[in-house]
Design a protein around this motif. Structure first.
Motif, short mmCIF file in Angstrom:
data_model
loop_
_atom_site.label_atom_id
_atom_site.label_comp_id
_atom_site.label_asym_id
_atom_site.label_seq_id
_atom_site.Cartn_x
_atom_site.Cartn_y
_atom_site.Cartn_z
N SER A 1 6.46 1.11 -8.91
CA SER A 1 5.13 1.16 -9.41
C SER A 1 4.89 1.09 -10.65
O SER A 1 3.79 1.39 -11.54
N SER B 1 6.37 -3.23 -7.33
CA SER B 1 5.34 -3.19 -6.32
C SER B 1 3.51 -2.98 -7.24
O SER B 1 2.77 -2.94 -6.13
N LYS C 1 0.65 -0.74 0.26
CA LYS C 1 0.20 0.02 0.01
C LYS C 1 0.81 1.01 -0.25
O LYS C 1 1.02 2.19 -0.64
N LEU C 2 1.83 1.11 0.70
CA LEU C 2 3.09 2.50 1.02
C LEU C 2 3.59 2.86 -0.40
O LEU C 2 3.38 3.88 -0.60
N THR C 3 4.43 1.70 -0.98
CA THR C 3 4.56 1.93 -1.92
C THR C 3 4.14 2.61 -3.04
O THR C 3 4.41 3.15 -4.21
N ARG C 4 2.98 1.84 -3.77
CA ARG C 4 1.67 2.11 -5.03
C ARG C 4 1.61 3.82 -4.19
O ARG C 4 1.31 4.27 -5.27
N ALA C 5 0.99 4.00 -2.90
CA ALA C 5 0.92 4.92 -2.90
C ALA C 5 1.62 6.59 -3.07
O ALA C 5 1.70 7.22 -3.22
N ALA C 6 3.04 5.84 -3.10
CA ALA C 6 3.94 6.43 -3.26
C ALA C 6 4.79 7.06 -4.71
O ALA C 6 5.30 7.54 -5.11
N GLY C 7 4.15 6.16 -5.22
CA GLY C 7 4.52 5.81 -6.59
C GLY C 7 5.93 5.08 -6.47
O GLY C 7 6.69 5.62 -8.06
N LYS C 8 6.33 4.02 -5.92
CA LYS C 8 7.76 3.64 -5.64
C LYS C 8 7.89 2.63 -6.16
O LYS C 8 7.15 0.96 -5.74
N SER D 1 -2.80 -7.76 -8.96
CA SER D 1 -3.35 -6.80 -9.62
C SER D 1 -4.09 -6.20 -10.60
O SER D 1 -3.65 -6.93 -11.69
#
Length: 199
Positions: free
Chosen positions: A26, A181, A17-24, A186
């Motif tokens: 991804s 990520s 969740k954190l990496t997708r939200a941060a665009g890291k 998905s």
């Protein structure tokens, strides 16, 4: 599983969740109908049991190639990969390429890696002998093809971390790259797996 591996498995949903939200980690890339300069079906891989198989045997199916590691925050993706493999049995093949290229997160030998994957995640898709997947003199020939525009026709994106994913269509064309990520389950990956190929 080691204590570290248990902790990482517990934290995996948060990491995703954190990496997708941060665009890291991804990044998603898609082929614009470029054709390969050479056929991936000319290549073979040596599995971790010593058996050599030609990628030609996967012609007619989608093929997902993933660099893996046993001590990574994304290691729980083995479970998602196995679920994807089961869901699209007969239409999709998955091959894991265990690699120690990112912060030495795959220190085990081939036998230890196979046992870890089977016991902890029920992995039944093939695993290649431990390989180098990043560009170098020792890069596995399959990963050289995947990351060389002169071979695959368009892509030069190397794995950014463990569990980067490359999807090929039924004719052996590289159609997508997915960063770590991006979960194997998905909507982006599932949609690409389900997509119809234009011959």
């Amino acid at each position: 599983m080691t204590i570290r591996q248990r902790i990482m498995k517990f934290l995996y949903p948060v990491l995703m969740k954190l990496t997708r939200a941060a665009g890291k980690n991804s990044l998603i890339l898609q082929n614009k109908n470029d054709q390969p300069m050479s056929s991936i079906y000319d290549l073979s891989v040596q599995l971790n049991n010593g058996k050599t198989i030609s990628l030609e045997q996967f012609r007619g199916k989608k093929l997902l190639l993933v660099n893996t590691a046993s001590n990574c925050g994304y290691t729980n993706q083995y479970e998602a990969l196995q679920e994807l493999y089961g869901k699209y049995s007969g239409k999709l093949e998955i091959i894991g390429f265990p690699a120690n290229d990112f912060h030495e997160q795959e220190k085990g030998n081939d036998e230890e890696i196979a046992q870890f994957c089977k016991v902890n995640f029920g992995v039944t898709f093939p695993l290649v002998k431990k390989s180098v997947v990043v560009p170098s003199d020792n890069q596995h020939p399959v990963y050289h093809w995947l990351t060389s525009k002169q071979e695959n026709g368009w892509n030069e994106q190397a794995p950014t971390w463990n569990f980067s994913k490359y999807l090929l269509d039924e004719q052996g064309n590289l159609i997508n790259y997915f960063d770590p990520s991006v979960s194997p389950l998905s909507s982006e990956v599932v949609s690409a797996v389900e997509s119809k190929t234009t011959e």
